[in-house]
Design a protein around this motif. Structure first.
Motif, PDB file in Angstrom:
ATOM      1  N   CYS A 271     -37.768 -49.697  23.222  1.00 20.36           N
ATOM      2  CA  CYS A 271     -37.562 -49.660  21.681  1.00 20.36           C
ATOM      3  C   CYS A 271     -36.458 -50.731  21.332  1.00 20.36           C
ATOM      4  O   CYS A 271     -36.188 -50.890  20.228  1.00 20.36           O
ATOM      5  N   VAL A 272     -36.435 -51.858  22.582  1.00 16.67           N
ATOM      6  CA  VAL A 272     -35.844 -53.041  22.317  1.00 16.67           C
ATOM      7  C   VAL A 272     -36.524 -54.352  22.924  1.00 16.67           C
ATOM      8  O   VAL A 272     -37.326 -54.221  23.487  1.00 16.67           O
ATOM      9  N   VAL A 273     -35.790 -55.348  22.031  1.00  9.29           N
ATOM     10  CA  VAL A 273     -36.250 -56.624  22.164  1.00  9.29           C
ATOM     11  C   VAL A 273     -35.111 -57.698  22.579  1.00  9.29           C
ATOM     12  O   VAL A 273     -33.977 -57.482  22.012  1.00  9.29           O
ATOM     13  N   TRP A 274     -35.360 -58.562  23.380  1.00  9.74           N
ATOM     14  CA  TRP A 274     -34.276 -59.325  24.139  1.00  9.74           C
ATOM     15  C   TRP A 274     -34.681 -60.635  23.567  1.00  9.74           C
ATOM     16  O   TRP A 274     -35.625 -61.370  23.754  1.00  9.74           O
ATOM     17  N   VAL A 275     -33.680 -61.415  23.091  1.00  3.67           N
ATOM     18  CA  VAL A 275     -33.767 -62.606  22.359  1.00  3.67           C
ATOM     19  C   VAL A 275     -32.709 -63.789  22.936  1.00  3.67           C
ATOM     20  O   VAL A 275     -31.504 -63.364  22.890  1.00  3.67           O
ATOM     21  N   ASP A 276     -33.336 -64.750  23.336  1.00  4.30           N
ATOM     22  CA  ASP A 276     -32.331 -65.854  23.989  1.00  4.30           C
ATOM     23  C   ASP A 276     -32.251 -66.779  22.781  1.00  4.30           C
ATOM     24  O   ASP A 276     -33.421 -67.466  22.589  1.00  4.30           O
ATOM     25  N   LEU A 277     -31.047 -66.940  22.137  1.00  8.45           N
ATOM     26  CA  LEU A 277     -30.992 -67.866  20.843  1.00  8.45           C
ATOM     27  C   LEU A 277     -31.024 -69.466  21.290  1.00  8.45           C
ATOM     28  O   LEU A 277     -31.113 -70.336  20.603  1.00  8.45           O
ATOM     29  N   GLY A 278     -30.594 -69.607  22.651  1.00  8.86           N
ATOM     30  CA  GLY A 278     -30.436 -71.043  23.172  1.00  8.86           C
ATOM     31  C   GLY A 278     -28.921 -71.371  23.478  1.00  8.86           C
ATOM     32  O   GLY A 278     -27.907 -70.711  23.028  1.00  8.86           O
TER      33      GLY A 278
ATOM     34  N   GLN B 283     -39.919 -64.450  14.530  1.00  7.61           N
ATOM     35  CA  GLN B 283     -40.629 -65.704  14.649  1.00  7.61           C
ATOM     36  C   GLN B 283     -40.537 -66.431  13.090  1.00  7.61           C
ATOM     37  O   GLN B 283     -40.500 -67.593  13.299  1.00  7.61           O
ATOM     38  N   GLN B 284     -40.378 -65.547  12.143  1.00  8.42           N
ATOM     39  CA  GLN B 284     -40.398 -66.417  10.676  1.00  8.42           C
ATOM     40  C   GLN B 284     -39.176 -66.649  10.486  1.00  8.42           C
ATOM     41  O   GLN B 284     -38.644 -67.655   9.919  1.00  8.42           O
ATOM     42  N   ALA B 285     -37.858 -65.715  10.836  1.00 13.36           N
ATOM     43  CA  ALA B 285     -36.485 -66.048  10.740  1.00 13.36           C
ATOM     44  C   ALA B 285     -35.907 -66.878  11.461  1.00 13.36           C
ATOM     45  O   ALA B 285     -34.693 -67.217  11.243  1.00 13.36           O
ATOM     46  N   PHE B 286     -36.196 -66.779  12.627  1.00 16.12           N
ATOM     47  CA  PHE B 286     -35.081 -67.202  13.929  1.00 16.12           C
ATOM     48  C   PHE B 286     -35.684 -68.918  14.114  1.00 16.12           C
ATOM     49  O   PHE B 286     -36.841 -69.118  13.889  1.00 16.12           O
ATOM     50  N   PRO B 287     -34.687 -69.563  14.801  1.00 16.81           N
ATOM     51  CA  PRO B 287     -35.067 -71.008  15.242  1.00 16.81           C
ATOM     52  C   PRO B 287     -36.319 -71.001  16.047  1.00 16.81           C
ATOM     53  O   PRO B 287     -36.325 -70.018  17.056  1.00 16.81           O
ATOM     54  N   ALA B 288     -36.975 -71.927  15.859  1.00 18.58           N
ATOM     55  CA  ALA B 288     -38.201 -71.953  16.943  1.00 18.58           C
ATOM     56  C   ALA B 288     -37.969 -72.121  18.214  1.00 18.58           C
ATOM     57  O   ALA B 288     -38.707 -71.885  19.284  1.00 18.58           O
ATOM     58  N   THR B 289     -36.755 -72.501  18.654  1.00 21.62           N
ATOM     59  CA  THR B 289     -36.393 -72.532  19.842  1.00 21.62           C
ATOM     60  C   THR B 289     -35.962 -71.110  20.633  1.00 21.62           C
ATOM     61  O   THR B 289     -35.652 -71.046  21.970  1.00 21.62           O
ATOM     62  N   ALA B 290     -36.043 -70.322  19.977  1.00 18.83           N
ATOM     63  CA  ALA B 290     -35.479 -68.900  20.383  1.00 18.83           C
ATOM     64  C   ALA B 290     -36.486 -68.190  21.466  1.00 18.83           C
ATOM     65  O   ALA B 290     -37.830 -68.419  21.062  1.00 18.83           O
ATOM     66  N   ARG B 291     -36.134 -67.614  22.376  1.00 17.42           N
ATOM     67  CA  ARG B 291     -37.216 -67.121  23.266  1.00 17.42           C
ATOM     68  C   ARG B 291     -37.158 -65.823  23.273  1.00 17.42           C
ATOM     69  O   ARG B 291     -36.135 -65.187  23.249  1.00 17.42           O
ATOM     70  N   ILE B 292     -38.318 -64.915  22.967  1.00 15.60           N
ATOM     71  CA  ILE B 292     -38.267 -63.819  22.616  1.00 15.60           C
ATOM     72  C   ILE B 292     -39.129 -62.727  23.686  1.00 15.60           C
ATOM     73  O   ILE B 292     -40.303 -63.246  24.272  1.00 15.60           O
ATOM     74  N   SER B 293     -38.678 -61.638  24.208  1.00  9.60           N
ATOM     75  CA  SER B 293     -39.333 -60.979  25.248  1.00  9.60           C
ATOM     76  C   SER B 293     -40.545 -59.840  24.354  1.00  9.60           C
ATOM     77  O   SER B 293     -40.421 -60.207  23.196  1.00  9.60           O
ATOM     78  N   ASP B 294     -41.280 -59.833  25.443  1.00  9.32           N
ATOM     79  CA  ASP B 294     -42.622 -58.984  24.847  1.00  9.32           C
ATOM     80  C   ASP B 294     -42.495 -57.543  25.361  1.00  9.32           C
ATOM     81  O   ASP B 294     -43.236 -57.285  26.396  1.00  9.32           O
ATOM     82  N   PRO B 295     -41.691 -56.627  25.003  1.00 12.63           N
ATOM     83  CA  PRO B 295     -41.388 -55.356  25.572  1.00 12.63           C
ATOM     84  C   PRO B 295     -42.617 -54.534  25.898  1.00 12.63           C
ATOM     85  O   PRO B 295     -43.538 -54.645  24.968  1.00 12.63           O
TER      86      PRO B 295
END
Length: 480
Positions: A410-417, A394-406
């Motif tokens: 042990c993995v998280v999925w991120v849609d950068l746009g 949340q601090q480092a990636f673009p605000a538009t990134a969509r992040i899963s809540d596992p």
């Protein structure tokens, strides 16, 4: 610290304790996923009563800032809980042949390079290593077994280990006959055998979308066609989409990870898993459940394996110790049910047997209680790591990134746009000593080019946090 709390302050004492926790969080002294001081310890430090601290913690929990974990205490949660989740994708119109081998090989080469930050490999055991315990256990087994330890084991597995697994499934009300359970070389061999039991080349197989790329590669190698069923990031595949696909296509089998999905981390509730089995068995379709992450749940209770809801014997369960104890031991298993005779023939043809010394060691490891104790520690560390990673993203990636809540794993999925290319980011990251997994390989139909999978199954340290910051900088260079 006692000076922070003032009994002359117009706020109630518990409200002052709440504000202190908020301040520590905002200052970065207390990070998401970290455990708050115990009720007694905090009360002593602040010179207030234990009930005061308990009321403060409970109020913070009601506000969503902290989380109570049974027999573990209170933990700080990720602050920005309204962050957008990955979007729902459309149901695939038709099954496709798969061709992902080249990119998958590049990803495998990357994750095994020395001195990289290994976000690209899903190896949860690294967060709570078992090497010392297993070494001690193996030495004990060697002294007991003597020369037997280096011999071939039974084709379908070490009998004491099989009995142990059968007893574990009884906890879910699942009765497994010994001949139905085959020990395999990891879950990947179990999945391969299950697919060979239920299908023939050219058949259509339904898979989750996104789906673990190892399953996609298996489908490719067996000459099968993949039909992608969209996945809800919270509770698994959309059953209405699956029902539509069953009406439109001659699906022979489904390969789903209903307990904890890789790469999104979704968790299918038990009632929905029951509906899934009923739907598939009403159509005579086989369900192959990839349950390797089931024991790494963050939910209050583990998901009940789909096997428990089967009435017609059309569910095959695949799992292993690779994600919970020892990846390199390559000990998995398949509950084949009515396909048992066929599964045993395929096992004999593929590999004859699984390492006896490794099976024996894991049997003793589980029997000693060390496995369960470490599993509890592993779940705690992974859950803490998840909270830290989401906060850092949340601090480092673009605000538009969509992040899963596992909800486990042990993995998280991120849609950068849509304007970003995960394959380009994969190459940039590797040049900077960081491995990631591009989302492109989690689809048979070239979806998820803007997505990445990141593993938090590793020892957390400053190098990890700096790598996330670096990824955030590289993202802007990975535009299409």
């Amino acid at each position: 610290m006692s000076l922070v709390i003032s009994k002359t302050n117009h706020d109630f004492l518990y409200q002052q304790v709440m504000q202190l926790v908020r301040d520590l969080s905002e200052q970065g002294t207390l990070l998401p996923g970290e455990k708050l001081p115990s009720l007694r310890k905090m009360a002593e430090k602040l010179n207030v009563s234990i009930p005061t601290v308990k009321l403060a913690y409970q109020s913070l929990e009601a506000q969503g800032l902290v989380e109570a974990r049974e027999k573990s205490g209170y933990f700080l949660k990720t602050v920005n809980t309204q962050l957008a989740r990955p979007k729902r994708v459309k149901l695939s119109r038709a099954p496709v042949s798969v061709n992902m081998q080249v990119l998958i090989e590049q990803v495998y080469d990357a994750i095994h390079q020395a001195n990289v930050v290994p976000f690209g490999i899903a190896n949860p055991v690294a967060a709570a290593p078992t090497d010392k315990m297993l070494s001690r256990t193996m030495r004990r087994v060697m002294s007991i077994a003597g020369s037997r330890a280096i011999n071939y084991g039974a084709m379908d597995g070490f009998a004491p280990l099989k009995k142990q697994l059968i007893h574990r499934y009884l906890d879910f009300g699942i009765g497994v006959d010994s001949h139905e359970l085959v020990i395999t070389n990891g879950a990947q061999e179990a999945l391969a055998i299950a697919l060979k039991c239920a299908t023939k080349p050219g058949d259509v197989i339904a898979i989750e979308s996104p789906c673990y790329f190892g399953i996609i590669e298996l489908i490719e190698s067996l000459g099968l066609k993949a039909l992608e069923i969209p996945l809800c990031p919270d509770d698994g595949i959309w059953l209405d989409d699956l029902n539509q696909a069953l009406q439109d296509h001659d699906i022979k089998a489904c390969v789903f990870s209903t307990s904890i999905n890789n790469p999104v981390g979704s968790f299918m509730p038990d009632h929905k898993r029951k509906q899934l089995v009923e739907l598939l068995e009403s159509q005579g379709v086989v369900l192959i459940e990839d349950d390797v992450y089931g024991d790494l749940h963050f939910t209050p209770e583990r998901g009940i394996p789909a096997q428990a809801y089967s009435k017609k014997g059309l569910v095959l369960t695949c799992s292993s110790f690779s994600k919970t104890a020892a990846p390199s031991y390559r000990v998995g298993w398949l509950i084949a049910g009515k396909f048992a005779a066929r599964a045993r023939r395929y096992k004999r043809a593929l590999s004859c047997s699984t390492s006896l010394i490794n099976q024996w060691t894991l049997y003793e490891f589980v029997a000693s209680g060390d496995y369960e104790r470490n599993l509890k520690l592993l779940r705690q560390r992974l859950r803490t790591n998840k909270e830290r990673m989401i906060w850092c993203l949340q601090q480092a990636f673009p605000a538009t990134a969509r992040i899963s809540d596992p909800q486990g794993g042990c993995v998280v999925w991120v849609d950068l746009g849509p304007s970003f290319d995960s394959i380009k980011l994969f190459q940039l990251a590797l040049e900077n000593g960081i491995s990631i997994t591009p989302g492109y390989i989690f689809s048979a139909t070239n979806k998820y080019r803007s997505c990445i999978r990141l593993s938090y199954g590793l020892p957390w340290n400053e190098r990890v946090e700096q790598a996330i910051i670096k990824l955030g900088e590289l993202i802007h260079l990975a535009k299409k």
